[in-house]
Design a protein around this motif. Structure first.
Motif, PDB file in Angstrom:
ATOM      1  N   VAL A  91       0.843  -1.199   0.000  1.00 62.29           N
ATOM      2  CA  VAL A  91       0.000   0.000   0.000  1.00 62.29           C
ATOM      3  C   VAL A  91       0.874   1.244   0.000  1.00 62.29           C
ATOM      4  O   VAL A  91       1.772   1.379   0.833  1.00 62.29           O
ATOM      5  N   ILE A  92       0.607   2.158  -0.926  1.00 56.45           N
ATOM      6  CA  ILE A  92       1.301   3.445  -0.976  1.00 56.45           C
ATOM      7  C   ILE A  92       0.398   4.500  -0.346  1.00 56.45           C
ATOM      8  O   ILE A  92      -0.764   4.658  -0.728  1.00 56.45           O
ATOM      9  N   PHE A  93       0.937   5.234   0.618  1.00 57.77           N
ATOM     10  CA  PHE A  93       0.193   6.318   1.250  1.00 57.77           C
ATOM     11  C   PHE A  93       0.627   7.647   0.617  1.00 57.77           C
ATOM     12  O   PHE A  93       1.764   8.090   0.795  1.00 57.77           O
ATOM     13  N   ALA A  94      -0.273   8.284  -0.113  1.00 56.46           N
ATOM     14  CA  ALA A  94      -0.024   9.613  -0.674  1.00 56.46           C
ATOM     15  C   ALA A  94      -0.573  10.646   0.292  1.00 56.46           C
ATOM     16  O   ALA A  94      -1.777  10.708   0.526  1.00 56.46           O
ATOM     17  N   SER A  95       0.312  11.451   0.868  1.00 58.44           N
ATOM     18  CA  SER A  95      -0.108  12.401   1.896  1.00 58.44           C
ATOM     19  C   SER A  95      -0.244  13.801   1.315  1.00 58.44           C
ATOM     20  O   SER A  95       0.001  14.039   0.129  1.00 58.44           O
ATOM     21  N   LEU A 101       1.391  14.349   9.788  1.00 58.26           N
ATOM     22  CA  LEU A 101       1.995  13.667  10.932  1.00 58.26           C
ATOM     23  C   LEU A 101       1.696  12.173  10.930  1.00 58.26           C
ATOM     24  O   LEU A 101       2.238  11.432  11.748  1.00 58.26           O
ATOM     25  N   GLY A 102       0.863  11.733  10.008  1.00 58.40           N
ATOM     26  CA  GLY A 102       0.661  10.298   9.830  1.00 58.40           C
ATOM     27  C   GLY A 102       1.935   9.593   9.404  1.00 58.40           C
ATOM     28  O   GLY A 102       2.011   8.365   9.421  1.00 58.40           O
ATOM     29  N   ILE A 103       2.976  10.368   9.044  1.00 60.05           N
ATOM     30  CA  ILE A 103       4.263   9.780   8.691  1.00 60.05           C
ATOM     31  C   ILE A 103       4.916   9.088   9.875  1.00 60.05           C
ATOM     32  O   ILE A 103       5.728   8.179   9.716  1.00 60.05           O
ATOM     33  N   TYR A 154       4.589   9.719   0.250  1.00 53.78           N
ATOM     34  CA  TYR A 154       4.892  10.636  -0.859  1.00 53.78           C
ATOM     35  C   TYR A 154       4.096  11.913  -0.661  1.00 53.78           C
ATOM     36  O   TYR A 154       2.906  11.872  -0.315  1.00 53.78           O
ATOM     37  N   LEU A 155       4.764  13.067  -0.865  1.00 54.27           N
ATOM     38  CA  LEU A 155       4.101  14.356  -0.670  1.00 54.27           C
ATOM     39  C   LEU A 155       4.767  15.403  -1.556  1.00 54.27           C
ATOM     40  O   LEU A 155       5.994  15.530  -1.561  1.00 54.27           O
ATOM     41  N   LEU A 156       3.959  16.150  -2.285  1.00 56.10           N
ATOM     42  CA  LEU A 156       4.491  17.204  -3.137  1.00 56.10           C
ATOM     43  C   LEU A 156       4.024  18.593  -2.706  1.00 56.10           C
ATOM     44  O   LEU A 156       4.817  19.468  -2.431  1.00 56.10           O
ATOM     45  N   SER A 157       2.707  18.789  -2.650  1.00 56.99           N
ATOM     46  CA  SER A 157       2.198  20.135  -2.419  1.00 56.99           C
ATOM     47  C   SER A 157       0.730  20.053  -2.017  1.00 56.99           C
ATOM     48  O   SER A 157       0.162  18.962  -1.912  1.00 56.99           O
ATOM     49  N   MET A 158       0.115  21.237  -1.822  1.00 54.97           N
ATOM     50  CA  MET A 158      -1.300  21.286  -1.462  1.00 54.97           C
ATOM     51  C   MET A 158      -2.138  20.590  -2.537  1.00 54.97           C
ATOM     52  O   MET A 158      -2.064  20.938  -3.720  1.00 54.97           O
ATOM     53  N   GLY A 159      -2.929  19.611  -2.123  1.00 57.46           N
ATOM     54  CA  GLY A 159      -3.826  18.921  -3.039  1.00 57.46           C
ATOM     55  C   GLY A 159      -3.186  17.834  -3.859  1.00 57.46           C
ATOM     56  O   GLY A 159      -3.875  17.133  -4.613  1.00 57.46           O
ATOM     57  N   SER A 160      -1.876  17.658  -3.712  1.00 62.15           N
ATOM     58  CA  SER A 160      -1.185  16.705  -4.598  1.00 62.15           C
ATOM     59  C   SER A 160      -1.526  15.251  -4.300  1.00 62.15           C
ATOM     60  O   SER A 160      -1.331  14.389  -5.156  1.00 62.15           O
ATOM     61  N   SER A 161      -2.022  14.958  -3.108  1.00 66.13           N
ATOM     62  CA  SER A 161      -2.286  13.555  -2.772  1.00 66.13           C
ATOM     63  C   SER A 161      -3.290  12.924  -3.735  1.00 66.13           C
ATOM     64  O   SER A 161      -3.220  11.720  -4.008  1.00 66.13           O
ATOM     65  N   VAL A 162      -4.221  13.734  -4.249  1.00 62.08           N
ATOM     66  CA  VAL A 162      -5.226  13.190  -5.172  1.00 62.08           C
ATOM     67  C   VAL A 162      -4.589  12.933  -6.532  1.00 62.08           C
ATOM     68  O   VAL A 162      -4.762  11.868  -7.130  1.00 62.08           O
ATOM     69  N   ALA A 206      -3.579   4.708  -1.101  1.00 66.50           N
ATOM     70  CA  ALA A 206      -4.459   5.406  -0.165  1.00 66.50           C
ATOM     71  C   ALA A 206      -4.006   6.854  -0.072  1.00 66.50           C
ATOM     72  O   ALA A 206      -2.895   7.142   0.376  1.00 66.50           O
ATOM     73  N   SER A 207      -4.862   7.763  -0.526  1.00 70.52           N
ATOM     74  CA  SER A 207      -4.547   9.190  -0.478  1.00 70.52           C
ATOM     75  C   SER A 207      -5.292   9.845   0.684  1.00 70.52           C
ATOM     76  O   SER A 207      -6.464   9.537   0.929  1.00 70.52           O
ATOM     77  N   PHE A 208      -4.601  10.749   1.379  1.00 69.55           N
ATOM     78  CA  PHE A 208      -5.212  11.482   2.493  1.00 69.55           C
ATOM     79  C   PHE A 208      -5.148  12.980   2.213  1.00 69.55           C
ATOM     80  O   PHE A 208      -4.106  13.501   1.804  1.00 69.55           O
TER      81      PHE A 208
END
Length: 630
Positions: free
Chosen positions: A412-416, A423-425, A434-442, A457-459
């Protein structure tokens, strides 16, 4: 200080203000009519204060859905002849950049000021980019205050400059300038009273497509006019009182050029050590005051350039030296005199100067020694989700669901995304890969779903979903992407201090407003699986995730529960520990990891001052060792 004194305070009055509060006073003195923002630290307090004072100051204020929208609200107001203000953190400029760049072409009628708060050393950001690059990219003036008085004065002056040349103007602060306190002397307030029954003044837009519609036939001429303006503004920058020389040297062998908060450190080091160095402080730093700098360099053999974050002034200085064929050595970031990254302090500046001047002795004071000792004495504590945070239950629940489905963590990949939920990290959740910017998880969910065979799983938070999560969700549905999107709706914009967002029935000025349904938005985007759940019901959380992961489309789960820090939120009695039922499994401590629960002297202990009675831990404990408080 009573915040209303920012509105009522008369000329000559002095107040001890935060840098961000000083910006608000500058806006009020300038007679601004329209202000818009998306909250972001270190600029957040500006919006928090404006939201309280807007009506008293005859200002329309809004928390926009994102920085691009805020930029457009301000730009259209300025095109209608009103003074407008938009502000954001440095990464917000990235979001606003598309419209910002064109605003420089089309110009403004009323004054328009953009305050961008940079964050050297990344205290609350994912990068430490330098807004001064945007001034050069768009060809608009930029001012760099170094103290609270200058924040107020430069914000006010920026509106006059903007109207004089019909251009937006950037005011660049840094975390230290935004959050320092200092005495600020008030000036006169420009009248912005309205002639109608509205709280704020109304303007009028004079239609002129050749000025405001940048199709290719018009845009070329717009660019030419922009350069003409910049050349004229350069003449003003060369004569500006914000670019001042501080004479400290006798023989003038060495000079120093500095801006913003870096100037404060440089000045302190030179003054404290009686260094024979003249300082040129640049507050109006673009258009670059080439003539002013040339005159300064004519009197020195070597020059230090002290700035945060990028070597922008340094490169401009080197260009001047090359053009004028000067024999002046430059010491800055490019020759490793100073670091290329992070925030400076007096010790960093002193160490850099010492590489050339060799003035430091063992007996010299370490400027930051007191602070360093204080930091060493304070026990370190990693940032954690608050006790009772609804996000914790979601992370705990999704990991149970993954286990129930027989999946390994690597499956499972968690896109934050940007917010408290990053802080779920942290262990034991390990739910941010993985995290890039505002809204990037989608959008990241879209990419991973077609690039790998892993589950995704994106949050994303509620405010962030409105900010920039809707467009990529439409993309996900249309392109048949397969991932699970969790919208963590905690009924507030929590990370930046509790500002409203379109998902709650209150706007930025405290008035009743339509509440936008995230569920209806997701359905309107075409999602077939949309579930709104109570995160404090663990069985429901696990069951919903199991269902969502078994689908082959974009599934949306909306976790709806208020942030535990919302003012006025009624808390339940704290959980009670029943020692006789405890079998020492430590699941409540090691797997749930709520900061209100710990093991002290071999015994489970509930910190009643932190526990808000969410009762998730009761569901985690299968032995009855935790029970609801009474």
């Amino acid at each position: 200080m009573n915040l209303k004194e920012l509105v009522t305070g008369g000329s000559g009055e002095k107040q001890f203000l935060l840098g961000n509060e000083a910006a608000v006073r500058g806006v009020i003195e300038a007679g601004v009519s329209i202000a818009a923002t998306y909250p972001g630290t270190p600029s957040s307090e500006i919006g928090n204060v404006l939201s309280v004072l807007a009506k008293d100051a005859n200002i329309y204020f809004e928390f926009s859905t994102n920085e691009k929208v805020a930029m457009e609200v301000a730009a259209t107001a300025a095109a209608s002849g009103l003074r407008s203000f938009t502000f954001m953190k440095h990464v917000g400029m990235n979001v606003a950049a598309d419209s910002f760049m064109t605003t420089a072409y089309s110009g403004v009628t009323g004054g328009m000021v953009i305050l961008s708060a940079d964050d050297p050393s990344l205290f609350s950001s994912q990068n430490e980019q330098d807004t001064r690059n945007y001034a050069r990219l768009a060809n608009v003036p930029i001012l760099e205050p170094s103290n609270c008085q200058e924040v107020k004065d430069m914000v006010k002056y920026a509106f006059d400059l903007s109207e004089q040349f019909g251009l937006p103007v950037i005011v660049r602060t840094t975390t230290r300038v935004s959050h320092m306190r200092g005495v600020v002397e008030f000036g006169e307030v420009r009248d912005n009273s309205s002639n109608n029954d509205n709280h704020w003044k109304r303007g009028h837009f004079n239609k002129d497509p050749s000025k405001y519609v940048p199709v290719p036939a018009f845009a070329g001429d717009m660019h030419i006019r922009l350069w003409d303006k910049i050349h004229k503004i350069e003449e003003i920058a060369n004569k500006s009182d914000y670019n001042m020389e501080i004479a400290l040297a006798d023989d003038k062998k060495y000079g120093l050029i500095a801006s913003s908060s870096a100037y404060n450190y440089a000045h302190d080091v030179c003054k404290f050590n009686n260094l024979d160095i003249d300082i040129l402080k640049l507050g109006f730093s673009y258009p670059f005051p080439k003539d002013k700098v040339t005159d300064f360099l004519n009197d020195v053999d070597e020059v230090f350039v002290v700035e945060e974050v990028d070597p922008i002034i340094e490169r401009e200085t080197l260009a001047v030296i090359g053009e004028e064929k000067m024999n002046v050595s430059v010491h800055g970031k490019l020759d490793d005199t100073f670091p290329l990254y992070h925030e400076f302090n007096s010790d960093i500046v002193a160490d850099g100067l010492n590489k050339v001047l060799n003035f430091k002795e063992d007996a010299n004071v370490d400027y930051s020694s007191g602070l360093e000792k204080l930091q060493a004495d304070i026990p370190s504590r990693a940032p954690v989700l608050c006790a009772g945070c609804p996000h914790r239950a979601m992370y705990y629940g999704i990991n149970l669901a993954i286990e129930e489905l027989g999946l390994k963590p690597s499956d499972v990949i968690f896109a934050s995304d940007i917010g408290c939920y990053t802080l779920g990290i942290n262990p034991p959740y390990n739910a941010a890969d993985y995290l890039l910017s505002m809204g990037s998880s989608v959008g990241d969910g879209c990419g991973f779903s077609v690039s790998t065979d892993q589950k995704v799983a994106s949050f994303i938070g509620d405010s962030t979903f409105f900010h920039s999560g809707v467009s990529p969700l439409i993309n996900a549905v249309h392109n048949k992407h397969n991932f699970v999107l969790t919208v963590l709706d905690n009924r507030i914009t929590a990370m930046t201090g509790g500002q409203p967002n379109p998902g709650i029935p209150v706007d930025g000025m405290g008035d009743e407003a339509p509440e936008i349904s995230i569920r209806k938005l997701a359905l309107a985007c075409g999602c077939d699986y949309v579930r709104v759940i109570n995160p404090f019901n663990l069985d429901q959380v696990v069951k919903t995730y199991v269902e969502a992961f078994q689908r082959d489309d974009t599934a949306v789960i909306i976790s709806k529960a208020p942030c535990t820090l919302i003012k006025g939120l009624t808390k339940k009695p704290p959980v009670q520990f029943v020692e006789k039922n405890c079998n020492d499994c430590d699941k409540c401590v090691n797997e749930l990891a709520c900061p209100a629960i710990s093991r002290v002297n071999g015994k489970i202990t509930i910190d009643e001052s932190q526990c808000d009675g969410c009762n998730v831990c009761i569901q985690v404990c299968k032995y009855g060792a935790l029970e609801a408080g009474r």
